[in-house]
Design a protein around this motif. Structure first.
Motif, PDB file in Angstrom:
ATOM      1  N   ALA A  79      35.656  28.054  49.290  1.00  0.00           N
ATOM      2  CA  ALA A  79      34.298  27.620  49.620  1.00  0.00           C
ATOM      3  C   ALA A  79      33.344  28.795  49.850  1.00  0.00           C
ATOM      4  O   ALA A  79      32.219  28.597  50.298  1.00  0.00           O
ATOM      5  CB  ALA A  79      34.328  26.708  50.848  1.00  0.00           C
ATOM      6  N   ARG A  80      33.788  30.006  49.515  1.00  0.00           N
ATOM      7  CA  ARG A  80      32.914  31.174  49.655  1.00  0.00           C
ATOM      8  C   ARG A  80      31.839  31.165  48.564  1.00  0.00           C
ATOM      9  O   ARG A  80      31.838  30.321  47.686  1.00  0.00           O
ATOM     10  CB  ARG A  80      33.738  32.465  49.568  1.00  0.00           C
ATOM     11  CG  ARG A  80      34.785  32.583  50.684  1.00  0.00           C
ATOM     12  CD  ARG A  80      35.678  33.814  50.509  1.00  0.00           C
ATOM     13  NE  ARG A  80      36.349  33.779  49.215  1.00  0.00           N
ATOM     14  CZ  ARG A  80      36.536  34.850  48.437  1.00  0.00           C
ATOM     15  NH1 ARG A  80      36.104  36.028  48.805  1.00  0.00           N
ATOM     16  NH2 ARG A  80      37.161  34.733  47.277  1.00  0.00           N
ATOM     17  N   SER A  81      30.965  32.132  48.600  1.00  0.00           N
ATOM     18  CA  SER A  81      29.917  32.234  47.593  1.00  0.00           C
ATOM     19  C   SER A  81      30.517  32.494  46.220  1.00  0.00           C
ATOM     20  O   SER A  81      31.636  33.020  46.096  1.00  0.00           O
ATOM     21  CB  SER A  81      28.948  33.369  47.948  1.00  0.00           C
ATOM     22  OG  SER A  81      29.598  34.630  47.779  1.00  0.00           O
ATOM     23  N   ALA A  82      29.765  32.167  45.173  1.00  0.00           N
ATOM     24  CA  ALA A  82      30.213  32.424  43.798  1.00  0.00           C
ATOM     25  C   ALA A  82      30.414  33.922  43.577  1.00  0.00           C
ATOM     26  O   ALA A  82      31.344  34.332  42.877  1.00  0.00           O
ATOM     27  CB  ALA A  82      29.200  31.862  42.810  1.00  0.00           C
ATOM     28  N   GLU A  83      29.562  34.729  44.189  1.00  0.00           N
ATOM     29  CA  GLU A  83      29.676  36.184  44.049  1.00  0.00           C
ATOM     30  C   GLU A  83      30.984  36.691  44.648  1.00  0.00           C
ATOM     31  O   GLU A  83      31.714  37.460  44.011  1.00  0.00           O
ATOM     32  CB  GLU A  83      28.490  36.868  44.731  1.00  0.00           C
ATOM     33  CG  GLU A  83      28.538  38.377  44.676  1.00  0.00           C
ATOM     34  CD  GLU A  83      27.390  39.029  45.433  1.00  0.00           C
ATOM     35  OE1 GLU A  83      27.338  40.261  45.433  1.00  0.00           O
ATOM     36  OE2 GLU A  83      26.557  38.315  46.030  1.00  0.00           O
ATOM     37  N   ALA A  84      31.310  36.260  45.854  1.00  0.00           N
ATOM     38  CA  ALA A  84      32.566  36.675  46.496  1.00  0.00           C
ATOM     39  C   ALA A  84      33.761  36.162  45.694  1.00  0.00           C
ATOM     40  O   ALA A  84      34.743  36.880  45.502  1.00  0.00           O
ATOM     41  CB  ALA A  84      32.622  36.178  47.936  1.00  0.00           C
ATOM     42  N   PHE A  85      33.675  34.926  45.224  1.00  0.00           N
ATOM     43  CA  PHE A  85      34.751  34.344  44.425  1.00  0.00           C
ATOM     44  C   PHE A  85      34.999  35.173  43.164  1.00  0.00           C
ATOM     45  O   PHE A  85      36.132  35.447  42.790  1.00  0.00           O
ATOM     46  CB  PHE A  85      34.414  32.892  44.069  1.00  0.00           C
ATOM     47  CG  PHE A  85      35.478  32.183  43.287  1.00  0.00           C
ATOM     48  CD1 PHE A  85      36.569  31.625  43.932  1.00  0.00           C
ATOM     49  CD2 PHE A  85      35.387  32.057  41.902  1.00  0.00           C
ATOM     50  CE1 PHE A  85      37.563  30.951  43.216  1.00  0.00           C
ATOM     51  CE2 PHE A  85      36.371  31.388  41.180  1.00  0.00           C
ATOM     52  CZ  PHE A  85      37.462  30.843  41.838  1.00  0.00           C
ATOM     53  N   ALA A  86      33.919  35.579  42.492  1.00  0.00           N
ATOM     54  CA  ALA A  86      34.042  36.356  41.255  1.00  0.00           C
ATOM     55  C   ALA A  86      34.701  37.711  41.508  1.00  0.00           C
ATOM     56  O   ALA A  86      35.408  38.235  40.644  1.00  0.00           O
ATOM     57  CB  ALA A  86      32.673  36.542  40.610  1.00  0.00           C
ATOM     58  N   LEU A  87      34.512  38.259  42.692  1.00  0.00           N
ATOM     59  CA  LEU A  87      35.110  39.555  43.024  1.00  0.00           C
ATOM     60  C   LEU A  87      36.593  39.437  43.350  1.00  0.00           C
ATOM     61  O   LEU A  87      37.316  40.425  43.301  1.00  0.00           O
ATOM     62  CB  LEU A  87      34.372  40.200  44.201  1.00  0.00           C
ATOM     63  CG  LEU A  87      32.961  40.684  43.894  1.00  0.00           C
ATOM     64  CD1 LEU A  87      32.270  41.137  45.179  1.00  0.00           C
ATOM     65  CD2 LEU A  87      32.988  41.809  42.862  1.00  0.00           C
ATOM     66  N   GLY A  88      37.044  38.264  43.695  1.00  0.00           N
ATOM     67  CA  GLY A  88      38.449  38.056  43.990  1.00  0.00           C
ATOM     68  C   GLY A  88      38.698  36.745  44.698  1.00  0.00           C
ATOM     69  O   GLY A  88      37.858  36.286  45.475  1.00  0.00           O
ATOM     70  N   ASP A 127      41.995  42.537  55.378  1.00  0.00           N
ATOM     71  CA  ASP A 127      41.383  43.702  54.745  1.00  0.00           C
ATOM     72  C   ASP A 127      39.982  44.037  55.273  1.00  0.00           C
ATOM     73  O   ASP A 127      39.632  45.190  55.411  1.00  0.00           O
ATOM     74  CB  ASP A 127      41.324  43.482  53.227  1.00  0.00           C
ATOM     75  CG  ASP A 127      42.687  43.129  52.679  1.00  0.00           C
ATOM     76  OD1 ASP A 127      43.525  44.032  52.582  1.00  0.00           O
ATOM     77  OD2 ASP A 127      42.905  41.928  52.391  1.00  0.00           O
ATOM     78  N   ASN A 128      39.174  43.030  55.543  1.00  0.00           N
ATOM     79  CA  ASN A 128      37.805  43.188  56.018  1.00  0.00           C
ATOM     80  C   ASN A 128      36.994  44.116  55.113  1.00  0.00           C
ATOM     81  O   ASN A 128      36.268  44.990  55.582  1.00  0.00           O
ATOM     82  CB  ASN A 128      37.759  43.659  57.473  1.00  0.00           C
ATOM     83  CG  ASN A 128      36.400  43.385  58.107  1.00  0.00           C
ATOM     84  OD1 ASN A 128      35.685  42.469  57.712  1.00  0.00           O
ATOM     85  ND2 ASN A 128      36.043  44.200  59.085  1.00  0.00           N
ATOM     86  N   VAL A 129      37.158  43.932  53.817  1.00  0.00           N
ATOM     87  CA  VAL A 129      36.356  44.626  52.804  1.00  0.00           C
ATOM     88  C   VAL A 129      35.936  43.583  51.778  1.00  0.00           C
ATOM     89  O   VAL A 129      36.581  42.553  51.623  1.00  0.00           O
ATOM     90  CB  VAL A 129      37.140  45.776  52.105  1.00  0.00           C
ATOM     91  CG1 VAL A 129      37.503  46.874  53.096  1.00  0.00           C
ATOM     92  CG2 VAL A 129      38.386  45.264  51.417  1.00  0.00           C
ATOM     93  N   ALA A 130      34.859  43.889  51.067  1.00  0.00           N
ATOM     94  CA  ALA A 130      34.403  42.939  50.045  1.00  0.00           C
ATOM     95  C   ALA A 130      35.546  42.681  49.073  1.00  0.00           C
ATOM     96  O   ALA A 130      36.260  43.599  48.710  1.00  0.00           O
ATOM     97  CB  ALA A 130      33.195  43.509  49.316  1.00  0.00           C
ATOM     98  N   PRO A 131      35.794  41.464  48.727  1.00  0.00           N
ATOM     99  CA  PRO A 131      34.995  40.257  48.927  1.00  0.00           C
ATOM    100  C   PRO A 131      35.468  39.377  50.087  1.00  0.00           C
ATOM    101  O   PRO A 131      35.160  38.198  50.122  1.00  0.00           O
ATOM    102  CB  PRO A 131      35.189  39.525  47.603  1.00  0.00           C
ATOM    103  CG  PRO A 131      36.614  39.809  47.252  1.00  0.00           C
ATOM    104  CD  PRO A 131      36.840  41.223  47.716  1.00  0.00           C
ATOM    105  N   VAL A 132      36.234  39.943  51.016  1.00  0.00           N
ATOM    106  CA  VAL A 132      36.752  39.124  52.125  1.00  0.00           C
ATOM    107  C   VAL A 132      36.372  39.750  53.470  1.00  0.00           C
ATOM    108  O   VAL A 132      37.216  40.103  54.277  1.00  0.00           O
ATOM    109  CB  VAL A 132      38.286  38.885  52.010  1.00  0.00           C
ATOM    110  CG1 VAL A 132      38.602  37.935  50.892  1.00  0.00           C
ATOM    111  CG2 VAL A 132      39.040  40.195  51.828  1.00  0.00           C
TER     112      VAL A 132
END
Length: 178
Positions: A79-88, A127-132
Motif C-alpha cells: 500500500a506504499r506509494s507507486a514510487e516506493a513500490f517501483a524502487l523495491g 534498513d530505514n533507507v529508500a524505499p523503506v
C-alpha cells in the motif's frame, strides 16, 4: 416621588450574554455531531477497536507469510506509494496505494471479499533507507491498511509480523534494491 430608571449591572449582563452564547454554541455543536457527515472519527475508533483482536490473531512470521504467498489465489498488497513500490517490493506484490482505497478500487484489485490478502509496510524492514523509510511505530502503514481492509469487509487479511532487512533472502525483494 420620581422613580429612577433601572440600572444595568454590566457584569451580570456580560455573564448572561456569555452563558446564552455558550448554549447557542453547544446547540450548534450537537447539531453538527448529529448531522450525517463524511468524516466519522468515533466510527473509526470503534472500527479500530473491533479490528484489533482480529488483526492480532492474523500477524504471521516471514516463513508463514511466504508459505501463504506461494498458494494460488493469495494476493500480496503493498500500500506504499507507486514510487516506493517501483524502487523495491516483495516479489509478486501488487501496488495499491493506500490513498486509493475505495470500495470500487478494492473490488477491482482484490475481487472476492473472501480472497486471502497479505500485507506489509515500511516498518517490516530494518534498513530505514529508500524505499523503506521507517514511519513512527503507531503510524505504520500496516495498521491503517489492516483497519481499512477490515472495514471494507475484507477480513481474510494477514499481516507480516517482525522486521527484516530487504537483503534477507526470505523477503524475496524485487526492484532496484533487490
Amino acid at each position: 416621588m420620581p422613580t429612577q430608571p433601572a440600572r444595568i449591572h454590566l457584569p451580570t449582563l456580560a455573564a448572561a450574554l456569555l452563558l446564552s452564547g455558550g448554549f447557542i454554541l453547544l446547540g450548534m455543536m450537537a447539531d453538527a455531531q448529529e448531522a450525517p457527515g463524511q468524516i466519522d472519527y468515533a466510527g473509526f475508533q470503534a472500527l479500530t477497536a473491533e479490528a484489533a483482536p482480529h488483526r492480532q490473531a492474523r500477524l504471521v512470521q516471514i516463513e508463514t507469510f511466504n508459505d501463504m504467498r506461494a498458494e494460488p489465489g493469495t494476493l500480496v498488497i503493498d500500500a506504499r506509494s507507486a514510487e516506493a513500490f517501483a524502487l523495491g517490493h516483495i516479489e509478486g506484490a501488487v501496488n495499491l496505494n493506500f490513498a486509493d482505497f475505495t470500495e470500487e478500487k478494492l473490488a477491482k484489485v482484490i475481487g472476492s471479499k473472501d480472497r486471502r490478502i497479505l500485507i506489509y509496510c515500511n516498518n517490516n524492514f530494518t534498513d530505514n533507507v529508500a524505499p523503506v523509510m521507517l514511519k513512527r511505530a503507531p503510524l505504520a502503514l500496516n495498521i491503517a491498511t489492516y483497519v481499512n481492509l477490515y472495514g471494507y469487509g475484507y477480513q481474510n487479511v494477514y499481516e507480516l509480523d517482525g522486521a527484516y532487512s530487504f537483503s534477507d533472502p526470505r523477503m524475496n525483494w524485487a526492484g532496484a534494491e533487490g
